[in-house]
Scaffold this active site. Structure first.
Site, PDB file in Angstrom:
ATOM      1  CG  ASP A  66      -2.567   1.478   6.747  1.00 34.24           C
ATOM      2  OD1 ASP A  66      -1.790   0.593   6.330  1.00 34.24           O
ATOM      3  OD2 ASP A  66      -3.788   1.298   6.883  1.00 34.24           O
TER       4      ASP A  66
ATOM      5  CB  THR B 157      -1.898  -4.027  13.991  1.00 30.03           C
ATOM      6  OG1 THR B 157      -2.782  -3.587  12.958  1.00 30.03           O
ATOM      7  CG2 THR B 157      -2.012  -5.524  14.132  1.00 30.03           C
TER       8      THR B 157
ATOM      9  CG  ASP C 277      -7.650   3.154  11.859  1.00 30.69           C
ATOM     10  OD1 ASP C 277      -6.837   3.538  10.980  1.00 30.69           O
ATOM     11  OD2 ASP C 277      -8.308   2.119  11.758  1.00 30.69           O
ATOM     12  CB  SER C 278      -2.257   4.740  11.501  1.00 29.35           C
ATOM     13  OG  SER C 278      -2.411   3.897  10.389  1.00 29.35           O
ATOM     14  CB  SER C 279      -6.908   5.416   8.270  1.00 31.29           C
ATOM     15  OG  SER C 279      -6.350   4.214   7.793  1.00 31.29           O
TER      16      SER C 279
END
Length: 342
Positions: free
Chosen positions: A92, A15, A59-61
């Site tokens: 995350d 983000t 995306d950190s996921s």
């Protein structure tokens, strides 16, 4: 010749690196070459700031060992050109990444500070501005020409933590992280307070080495009331499984049934490494406090003490990757390698 410290921003995704298109409402990646246009306050810092970015941002996921390697290689490649590193990352899985990098970066003697934000950098109420500016300030701190911070840290919402002691505790509020079993390293208020007594200090500066051969054949096993024998056997007989982080009750307790202990012991005898950590946010595994814990010690379960889940799993990947035998691994795991346990 400039006396400014040189800081490298490594943007992996998340983000903090996004801006909102106010016509469509869609978030899009921010161009970091324009960072001083977006945050003119950076010009007031006594630091030369450069950046590199993952393309495309992650995306950190989706973060995994390969991405951790990219961060480590970026630091290794630029280690002698910069005084400190700020890794911009989605919140995350930030604690997992900070823990993993603390083990990957052997002999680290410079700051590596992970940070991110709950709101995009262009949002009116964003927390990105303070998190980024203070992370850069902290990464720039020097005394007697040496970095004050010489470890992997995580900075979020006015607090600097040891990275491998953190966990994400809140998906809604700006204070998203906590370090339940270790004090904060610094706090940002009217003054920037650094608690040097809690910082990791390098006695002799050795050459940075990176170790990236993490073993991915690991799993979490969370113990719960009425856990069944078939479930336990299913987890412990996963093909290629080499290590398990077993999250137990309270001070390291679990069922005392014969079938439970026998199943754990069979797995250990097959060569599966099992580490006992507590499900509680705070506290220690105390193996001799109750009957169940003493059984674990007798059959070779490793005591994870007060380590977080995030540090526990990444430390296990690291030590399995070193190719240690079960006895060596148990000795190594139960000692703090990078300040990750008491």
């Amino acid at each position: 010749m400039t006396n400014k410290t040189k800081i490298l921003l490594i943007y992996t995704g998340g983000t903090i690196g996004m801006v909102k298109d106010y016509e469509t409402g869609v978030l899009r990646p921010f161009r970091f070459e324009k960072i001083k246009e977006r945050l003119p306050e950076l010009s007031q810092l006594d630091s030369d700031i450069e950046h590199i970015s993952f393309e495309p941002p992650i995306d950190s996921s989706d973060m995994n060992i390969e991405h951790w390697k990219r961060i480590a290689y970026s630091i290794e490649k630029n280690y002698h050109k910069f005084d400190g590193f700020v890794v911009l990352h989605g919140s995350d899985t930030m604690s997992y990444s900070a823990s993993a990098l603390s083990f990957m970066l052997e002999n680290l003697a410079k700051p590596v500070i992970f940070t991110g934000s709950q709101l995009p950098i262009g949002d009116l109420r964003t927390d990105a501005r303070e998190n980024l500016i203070t992370s850069i300030r902290l990464a720039s701190l020097k005394e007697n020409r040496k970095s004050v911070i010489q470890e992997v840290c995580l900075y979020f919402e006015y607090k600097l933590y040891r990275g491998n002691r953190t966990m994400k505790i809140d998906a809604e509020n700006f204070q998203a992280f906590d370090s339940p079993n270790y004090p904060v390293l610094a706090e940002s208020g009217v003054h920037l307070k650094v608690y040097k007594e809690y910082l990791k200090q390098t006695q002799e500066e050795e050459q940075l080495k990176i170790f990236t051969e993490f073993n991915p054949n690991v799993a979490f096993l969370k113990i719960f009331p009425n856990i069944t024998e078939s479930f336990l056997e299913g987890i412990l007989n996963i093909p290629a499984l080499e290590g398990v982080i077993m999250e137990t009750f309270g001070s390291g307790n679990a069922p005392t049934s014969n079938w439970f202990l026998n199943t754990i012991e069979k797995a250990i005898n097959r060569g599966v490494v099992i580490v006992n950590i507590t499900q509680c946010m705070r506290g220690f595994v105390l193996p001799n406090k109750y009957e169940a814990g003493s059984h674990f010690e007798n059959i070779g379960v490793i005591n994870g003490k007060d380590i977080t889940s995030e540090a526990a799993i990444t430390k296990l990947m690291y030590l399995l990757g070193k190719g240690k035998n079960s006895k060596e691994l148990k000795i190594s795991y139960e000692k703090a390698i990078q300040g990750e346990m008491s």
